[in-house]
Design a protein around this motif. Structure first.
Motif, PDB file in Angstrom:
ATOM      1  N   THR A   4       0.847  -1.189   0.000  1.00 22.12           N
ATOM      2  CA  THR A   4       0.000   0.000   0.000  1.00 22.12           C
ATOM      3  C   THR A   4       0.879   1.234   0.000  1.00 22.12           C
ATOM      4  OG1 THR A   4      -0.146   0.045   2.422  1.00 22.12           O
ATOM      5  CG2 THR A   4      -1.897  -1.125   1.224  1.00 22.12           C
ATOM      6  N   SER A   5       0.344   2.321  -0.570  1.00 17.58           N
ATOM      7  CA  SER A   5       1.041   3.609  -0.541  1.00 17.58           C
ATOM      8  C   SER A   5       0.023   4.711  -0.349  1.00 17.58           C
ATOM      9  CB  SER A   5       1.832   3.832  -1.834  1.00 17.58           C
ATOM     10  OG  SER A   5       0.971   4.110  -2.918  1.00 17.58           O
ATOM     11  N   ARG A   6       0.511   5.862   0.069  1.00 15.50           N
ATOM     12  CA  ARG A   6      -0.340   7.045   0.235  1.00 15.50           C
ATOM     13  C   ARG A   6       0.149   8.126  -0.720  1.00 15.50           C
ATOM     14  NH1 ARG A   6       0.852   8.816   6.337  1.00 15.50           N
ATOM     15  NH2 ARG A   6       0.350   6.623   6.610  1.00 15.50           N
ATOM     16  N   PRO A   7      -0.728   9.072  -1.106  1.00 19.74           N
ATOM     17  CA  PRO A   7      -0.292  10.154  -1.993  1.00 19.74           C
ATOM     18  C   PRO A   7       0.914  10.874  -1.397  1.00 19.74           C
ATOM     19  CG  PRO A   7      -2.669  10.162  -1.734  1.00 19.74           C
ATOM     20  CD  PRO A   7      -2.135   9.185  -0.735  1.00 19.74           C
ATOM     21  N   PRO A   8       1.833  11.346  -2.220  1.00 14.72           N
ATOM     22  CA  PRO A   8       1.805  11.409  -3.690  1.00 14.72           C
ATOM     23  C   PRO A   8       2.366  10.169  -4.384  1.00 14.72           C
ATOM     24  CG  PRO A   8       3.681  12.639  -2.889  1.00 14.72           C
ATOM     25  CD  PRO A   8       2.964  12.130  -1.665  1.00 14.72           C
ATOM     26  N   HIS A   9       2.386   9.033  -3.709  1.00 15.34           N
ATOM     27  CA  HIS A   9       2.785   7.752  -4.303  1.00 15.34           C
ATOM     28  C   HIS A   9       4.175   7.805  -4.937  1.00 15.34           C
ATOM     29  CE1 HIS A   9      -1.306   6.598  -3.501  1.00 15.34           C
ATOM     30  NE2 HIS A   9      -1.766   7.533  -4.294  1.00 15.34           N
ATOM     31  N   ARG A  10       5.124   8.215  -4.138  1.00 11.16           N
ATOM     32  CA  ARG A  10       6.513   8.243  -4.595  1.00 11.16           C
ATOM     33  C   ARG A  10       7.072   6.818  -4.655  1.00 11.16           C
ATOM     34  NH1 ARG A  10       6.414  12.597  -0.770  1.00 11.16           N
ATOM     35  NH2 ARG A  10       6.624  14.623  -1.798  1.00 11.16           N
TER      36      ARG A  10
ATOM     37  N   VAL B 221     -14.109  10.496   7.832  1.00 10.09           N
ATOM     38  CA  VAL B 221     -13.680  11.600   8.696  1.00 10.09           C
ATOM     39  C   VAL B 221     -13.919  12.927   7.993  1.00 10.09           C
ATOM     40  CG1 VAL B 221     -11.716  12.651   9.890  1.00 10.09           C
ATOM     41  CG2 VAL B 221     -11.979  10.152   9.859  1.00 10.09           C
ATOM     42  N   ASP B 222     -14.650  13.831   8.671  1.00  5.04           N
ATOM     43  CA  ASP B 222     -14.867  15.184   8.177  1.00  5.04           C
ATOM     44  C   ASP B 222     -13.824  16.121   8.769  1.00  5.04           C
ATOM     45  OD1 ASP B 222     -17.123  14.530   6.687  1.00  5.04           O
ATOM     46  OD2 ASP B 222     -18.501  14.936   8.345  1.00  5.04           O
ATOM     47  N   GLY B 223     -13.634  17.267   8.110  1.00  9.93           N
ATOM     48  CA  GLY B 223     -12.748  18.297   8.652  1.00  9.93           C
ATOM     49  C   GLY B 223     -11.281  18.053   8.386  1.00  9.93           C
ATOM     50  N   ALA B 224     -10.981  17.095   7.523  1.00  7.58           N
ATOM     51  CA  ALA B 224      -9.590  16.789   7.170  1.00  7.58           C
ATOM     52  C   ALA B 224      -9.567  16.294   5.733  1.00  7.58           C
ATOM     53  CB  ALA B 224      -9.021  15.738   8.113  1.00  7.58           C
ATOM     54  N   PRO B 225      -8.462  16.483   5.042  1.00  7.79           N
ATOM     55  CA  PRO B 225      -8.382  15.973   3.662  1.00  7.79           C
ATOM     56  C   PRO B 225      -8.569  14.457   3.637  1.00  7.79           C
ATOM     57  CG  PRO B 225      -6.536  17.444   4.155  1.00  7.79           C
ATOM     58  CD  PRO B 225      -7.232  17.168   5.452  1.00  7.79           C
ATOM     59  N   PRO B 226      -9.172  13.938   2.571  1.00  9.11           N
ATOM     60  CA  PRO B 226      -9.323  12.482   2.470  1.00  9.11           C
ATOM     61  C   PRO B 226      -7.967  11.798   2.493  1.00  9.11           C
ATOM     62  CG  PRO B 226     -10.577  13.617   0.750  1.00  9.11           C
ATOM     63  CD  PRO B 226      -9.720  14.646   1.411  1.00  9.11           C
ATOM     64  N   GLU B 227      -7.921  10.657   3.148  1.00 13.42           N
ATOM     65  CA  GLU B 227      -6.705   9.841   3.182  1.00 13.42           C
ATOM     66  C   GLU B 227      -6.935   8.642   2.274  1.00 13.42           C
ATOM     67  OE1 GLU B 227      -3.737  10.088   4.565  1.00 13.42           O
ATOM     68  OE2 GLU B 227      -4.042  11.998   5.579  1.00 13.42           O
ATOM     69  N   ILE B 228      -6.314   8.670   1.108  1.00  6.62           N
ATOM     70  CA  ILE B 228      -6.496   7.595   0.129  1.00  6.62           C
ATOM     71  C   ILE B 228      -5.283   6.670   0.181  1.00  6.62           C
ATOM     72  CG2 ILE B 228      -6.890   7.017  -2.288  1.00  6.62           C
ATOM     73  CD1 ILE B 228      -9.171   8.558  -0.954  1.00  6.62           C
TER      74      ILE B 228
ATOM     75  N   THR C  38      -7.960   3.102  12.660  1.00  9.11           N
ATOM     76  CA  THR C  38      -8.186   3.379  11.239  1.00  9.11           C
ATOM     77  C   THR C  38      -8.081   2.082  10.448  1.00  9.11           C
ATOM     78  OG1 THR C  38      -5.847   3.871  10.869  1.00  9.11           O
ATOM     79  CG2 THR C  38      -7.295   5.727  11.359  1.00  9.11           C
ATOM     80  N   VAL C  39      -8.893   1.986   9.397  1.00 14.32           N
ATOM     81  CA  VAL C  39      -8.839   0.834   8.494  1.00 14.32           C
ATOM     82  C   VAL C  39      -9.153   1.311   7.083  1.00 14.32           C
ATOM     83  CG1 VAL C  39      -9.531  -0.870  10.234  1.00 14.32           C
ATOM     84  CG2 VAL C  39     -11.266   0.231   8.832  1.00 14.32           C
ATOM     85  N   PRO C  40      -8.671   0.624   6.063  1.00 14.05           N
ATOM     86  CA  PRO C  40      -9.126   0.921   4.703  1.00 14.05           C
ATOM     87  C   PRO C  40     -10.593   0.529   4.562  1.00 14.05           C
ATOM     88  CG  PRO C  40      -7.116  -0.414   4.711  1.00 14.05           C
ATOM     89  CD  PRO C  40      -7.656  -0.434   6.094  1.00 14.05           C
ATOM     90  N   SER C  41     -11.359   1.336   3.845  1.00 10.95           N
ATOM     91  CA  SER C  41     -12.790   1.050   3.699  1.00 10.95           C
ATOM     92  C   SER C  41     -13.045  -0.290   3.030  1.00 10.95           C
ATOM     93  CB  SER C  41     -13.477   2.166   2.909  1.00 10.95           C
ATOM     94  OG  SER C  41     -12.855   2.335   1.641  1.00 10.95           O
ATOM     95  N   ARG C  42     -12.069  -0.823   2.294  1.00  9.33           N
ATOM     96  CA  ARG C  42     -12.253  -2.095   1.605  1.00  9.33           C
ATOM     97  C   ARG C  42     -12.373  -3.266   2.586  1.00  9.33           C
ATOM     98  NH1 ARG C  42      -9.404  -2.606  -2.592  1.00  9.33           N
ATOM     99  NH2 ARG C  42      -9.621  -4.852  -2.740  1.00  9.33           N
ATOM    100  N   LEU C  43     -12.061  -3.033   3.877  1.00  7.66           N
ATOM    101  CA  LEU C  43     -12.212  -4.099   4.870  1.00  7.66           C
ATOM    102  C   LEU C  43     -13.647  -4.266   5.349  1.00  7.66           C
ATOM    103  CD1 LEU C  43      -9.113  -3.880   7.266  1.00  7.66           C
ATOM    104  CD2 LEU C  43      -9.576  -5.520   5.453  1.00  7.66           C
TER     105      LEU C  43
ATOM    106  N   GLU D 220     -10.326   4.395   0.472  1.00  6.44           N
ATOM    107  CA  GLU D 220     -10.317   5.493   1.438  1.00  6.44           C
ATOM    108  C   GLU D 220     -10.062   4.965   2.839  1.00  6.44           C
ATOM    109  OE1 GLU D 220     -13.225   9.172   2.954  1.00  6.44           O
ATOM    110  OE2 GLU D 220     -13.936   7.711   1.500  1.00  6.44           O
ATOM    111  N   LEU D 221      -9.225   5.673   3.589  1.00  2.51           N
ATOM    112  CA  LEU D 221      -9.005   5.356   4.990  1.00  2.51           C
ATOM    113  C   LEU D 221     -10.182   5.902   5.799  1.00  2.51           C
ATOM    114  CD1 LEU D 221      -6.620   3.994   6.573  1.00  2.51           C
ATOM    115  CD2 LEU D 221      -5.991   6.312   7.281  1.00  2.51           C
TER     116      LEU D 221
END
Length: 204
Positions: free
Chosen positions: A55-61, A170-177, A152-157, A79-80
Motif C-alpha cells: 500500500t502507498s499514500r499520496p503522492p505515491h513516490r 472523517v470530516d474536517g480533514a483531507p481524504p486519506e487515500i 483506522t482501516v481501509p474502507s475495503r475491509l 479510502e481510509l
C-alpha cells in the motif's frame, strides 16, 4: 510462487485471489506471508519473495531509492476510515469530525524507526492517546467491537468486519487515500507471477 501481503489487504484480497487462481491456474502453488510495506519491499529486493501486495499514500513516490525500480501495478484505491464501536459515543453516526478524534482511545500498531504507525488518523491534530498497541488486525477490530477504542482501516475491509464495528468517514480533514499495488522486481515476469498478478487484480 512466494507472495507477500500487507496486513490490511490480506483478508480483503487474498482469499478471493487464491480462489480465482485455483480455478484458472490450479497447477500454481502459492505460499504467502504477511508484513508491512517496508518489510515486504526488503524481502522482494532480497529475493525471498516473488510478488508483494503493498500500500502507498499520496503522492505515491517510489517505495525505495534502490535501482532498478520495482515494477508496480495498481490494484485499487481505497479510502481510509475510522472503525468505531457500533454502540456508545459514535452510535448511529454516518461521519465523525477529526476534532472529535483528538481525545479518542486509539488502538494502533506499534511503530519503529523503519515501520510506520498504523491505526491512528494521519491528520490528527495533537498527540494521539494510544491505549492498546496491537499488530494483528483481527485483534484490533475485536477490541473496537468491545468498545475499547477506535482504529483506522481501509474502507475495503468493510466485508470482513466483526459484529459491533462501524466504519465512519472523517470530516474536517483531507481524504486519506491508500493505493493497493502489486510489486515485483523489474524484467520479464515468469508465467506464474503473471497469473498470480492477474488473479489479484481481477478480484480486488
Amino acid at each position: 510462487m512466494r507472495l507477500g501481503v500487507v496486513l490490511s489487504a490480506g483478508s480483503a484480497i487474498l482469499p478471493a485471489a487464491l480462489a480465482h487462481l485455483a480455478e484458472a491456474d490450479p497447477q500454481i502453488t502459492v505460499t504467502t506471508g504477511e508484513g508491512t510495506t517496508p518489510t515486504l519491499i526488503r524481502a522482494l529486493r532480497a529475493g525471498s519473495l516473488d510478488l508483494a501486495v503493498l500500500t502507498s499514500r499520496p503522492p505515491h513516490r517510489p517505495f525505495d531509492g534502490d535501482a532498478p525500480r520495482l515494477h508496480l501495478e495498481t490494484v485499487a484505491d481505497t479510502e481510509l476510515v475510522v472503525a468505531v464501536p457500533s454502540t456508545g459515543d459514535f452510535a448511529g453516526r454516518t461521519t465523525v469530525h477529526v476534532d472529535e478524534l483528538v481525545d479518542a482511545a486509539w488502538i494502533a500498531t506499534p511503530s519503529s524507526s523503519s515501520e510506520p504507525l498504523l491505526g491512528v488518523w494521519p491528520g490528527l491534530p495533537g498527540r494521539p492517546r494510544i491505549i492498546h498497541s496491537v499488530r494483528d488486525w483481527l485483534t484490533k477490530l475485536q477490541l473496537v467491537a468491545g468498545g475499547f477504542g477506535v482504529t483506522t482501516v481501509p474502507s475495503r475491509l468493510s466485508p470482513v468486519l466483526p459484529p459491533g464495528v462501524s466504519l465512519l468517514p472523517v470530516d474536517g480533514a483531507p481524504p486519506e487515500i491508500r493505493r493497493v499495488l502489486v510489486a515485483r522486481l523489474p524484467g520479464h515476469p515468469a508465467p506464474a507471477i503473471t497469473a498470480v498478478t492477474r488473479a489479484i487484480t481481477s478480484t480486488a
